[in-house]
Design a protein around this motif. Structure first.
Motif, short mmCIF file in Angstrom:
data_model
loop_
_atom_site.label_atom_id
_atom_site.label_comp_id
_atom_site.label_asym_id
_atom_site.label_seq_id
_atom_site.Cartn_x
_atom_site.Cartn_y
_atom_site.Cartn_z
N TYR A 134 0.78 -1.24 0.00
CA TYR A 134 0.00 0.00 0.00
C TYR A 134 0.82 1.30 0.00
CZ TYR A 134 -3.94 -3.06 0.88
OH TYR A 134 -4.89 -4.04 0.76
N ARG A 140 -4.42 5.63 -4.19
CA ARG A 140 -5.24 5.37 -3.02
C ARG A 140 -4.47 4.56 -1.98
NH1 ARG A 140 -11.32 2.64 -2.80
NH2 ARG A 140 -11.83 3.40 -0.72
N VAL A 142 -4.56 4.96 1.18
CA VAL A 142 -5.38 4.76 2.38
C VAL A 142 -6.86 4.71 1.98
CG1 VAL A 142 -3.71 5.89 3.88
CG2 VAL A 142 -5.53 7.25 2.83
N GLU A 143 -7.68 4.14 2.87
CA GLU A 143 -9.12 4.10 2.63
C GLU A 143 -9.80 5.37 3.13
OE1 GLU A 143 -11.27 0.10 2.90
OE2 GLU A 143 -9.55 -0.19 4.22
N VAL A 144 -9.33 5.88 4.27
CA VAL A 144 -9.89 7.10 4.85
C VAL A 144 -8.73 8.06 5.12
CG1 VAL A 144 -11.24 8.11 6.72
CG2 VAL A 144 -11.75 5.78 5.93
N SER A 145 -8.83 9.27 4.62
CA SER A 145 -7.72 10.22 4.73
C SER A 145 -7.67 10.90 6.10
CB SER A 145 -7.85 11.31 3.65
OG SER A 145 -8.97 12.13 3.91
N LEU A 152 -12.13 8.14 10.79
CA LEU A 152 -11.18 7.03 10.67
C LEU A 152 -11.02 6.31 12.00
CD1 LEU A 152 -8.93 5.43 9.17
CD2 LEU A 152 -7.35 7.26 9.86
N LEU A 156 -12.24 2.42 12.61
CA LEU A 156 -11.29 1.37 12.94
C LEU A 156 -11.52 0.82 14.35
CD1 LEU A 156 -7.96 2.74 11.39
CD2 LEU A 156 -9.48 0.97 10.49
N ARG A 180 -6.37 2.41 6.93
CA ARG A 180 -7.25 1.43 6.30
C ARG A 180 -7.41 0.22 7.22
NH1 ARG A 180 -6.74 -0.20 1.38
NH2 ARG A 180 -5.50 1.53 0.53
N LEU A 182 -7.46 -3.96 7.43
CA LEU A 182 -6.88 -5.10 6.74
C LEU A 182 -7.26 -6.39 7.48
CD1 LEU A 182 -3.27 -3.73 6.16
CD2 LEU A 182 -5.05 -3.96 4.43
N GLN A 191 -4.21 -0.25 9.84
CA GLN A 191 -2.95 0.27 9.32
C GLN A 191 -3.06 1.79 9.20
OE1 GLN A 191 -1.83 0.29 5.11
NE2 GLN A 191 -0.05 -0.99 5.63
N THR A 203 4.38 3.02 7.93
CA THR A 203 3.07 2.53 8.33
C THR A 203 3.13 1.91 9.72
OG1 THR A 203 3.47 0.42 7.20
CG2 THR A 203 2.24 2.11 5.99
#
Length: 264
Positions: A134, A140, A142-145, A152, A156, A180, A182, A191, A203
């Motif tokens: 990643y 992309r 990350v999934e959420v900035s 976020l 999580l 994100r 995982l 992560q 990370t």
């Protein structure tokens, strides 16, 4: 198709050797202009090799006669589920594949008198692979900035069933860019990704299934160009990964540990 319309599916097909010669040439040209995409493709290939190495002994075995008669009906009924399983393994950074792959890894074992605990070594390997997959992603990562940090953290925390809070590393030159979810060995892991002013990324991989592991010392592992510092704190397992100098990464790892220790 133009080389400028290369998709994620094209990249996976390129790695697996499923593209036509013409399309393959276009992908090669596309990758030649995009080093970050090349790194991602290399990570995909590494995952494929790990899968092949793990299952090669089984794949080379002949099919038992008693199973041959039912092979056709089985493949028709369950083939799609088997394919989904392989995709999940690769897409999830090889969670199960890596379960046994690091039991005798000498690099991971060297900081434990030659014997690396399975859970901890697996944690480090999974974190390194996730980082390799990643962190090079320019589109992309990350999934959420970080602009949505509250969402976020809430997301999580809910999905992992434990409070998640990304450490602040601004004083060390790294700012949070997001995170994100995982798949881990027995549940979801988080992560968080950081980046410095030069674009170098690191990370933090957070697992919540380490309750049975009583080893809380700092450990170091190296997977290719990725250095990893990892440790256990109660049920939490933390692994900080980056392609930076071991000493610099150690300083950041200690800063992360101190912040997490204060929160707890």
């Amino acid at each position: 198709m133009s080389q400028h319309t290369v998709t994620e599916a094209d990249l996976h097909a390129y790695v697996d050797g499923f593209l036509s010669e013409a399309r393959q040439r276009e992908v090669v040209l596309y990758l030649a202009e995009r080093p970050e995409e090349q790194a991602r493709v290399q990570a995909y290939r590494a995952q494929n090799e790990e899968l092949r190495a793990l299952f090669r002994p089984v794949l080379d075995e002949p099919v038992p006669p008693r199973l041959k008669s039912g092979l056709r009906s089985w493949s028709e009924r369950y083939g799609r589920y088997a394919a989904a399983l392989v995709i999940a393994l690769a897409g999830g950074a090889g969670g199960w594949v890596l379960h046994g792959a690091t039991q005798t890894n000498p690099t991971l074992a060297q900081f434990n008198g030659g014997v690396a605990p399975l859970k901890v070594s697996t944690l480090a390997r999974q974190a390194a692979v996730a980082h390799s997959v990643y962190s090079p992603d320019a589109r992309r990562p990350v999934e959420v900035s970080a602009e949505q940090e509250d969402q976020l953290v809430a997301w999580l925390s809910k999905r992992t069933g434990s409070p998640m809070r990304p450490p602040k590393l601004g004083k060390l030159g790294y700012e949070l860019i997001g995170g994100r979810l995982l798949p881990g060995e027995s549940g979801p892991v988080a992560q968080f990704m950081y980046q410095d002013g030069l674009g170098q990324r690191l990370t933090l991989y957070v697992s919540t299934d380490q309750a049975q592991n009583k080893d809380t010392g700092f450990r170091f592992a190296q997977e290719g160009a990725v250095n990893v510092f990892y440790w256990i704190d109660g049920k939490f397992g933390y692994a900080l990964s980056a392609g930076i100098d071991k000493g610099e990464l150690a300083n950041i790892a200690h800063a992360v540990y101190e912040q997490l220790d204060k929160v707890q």
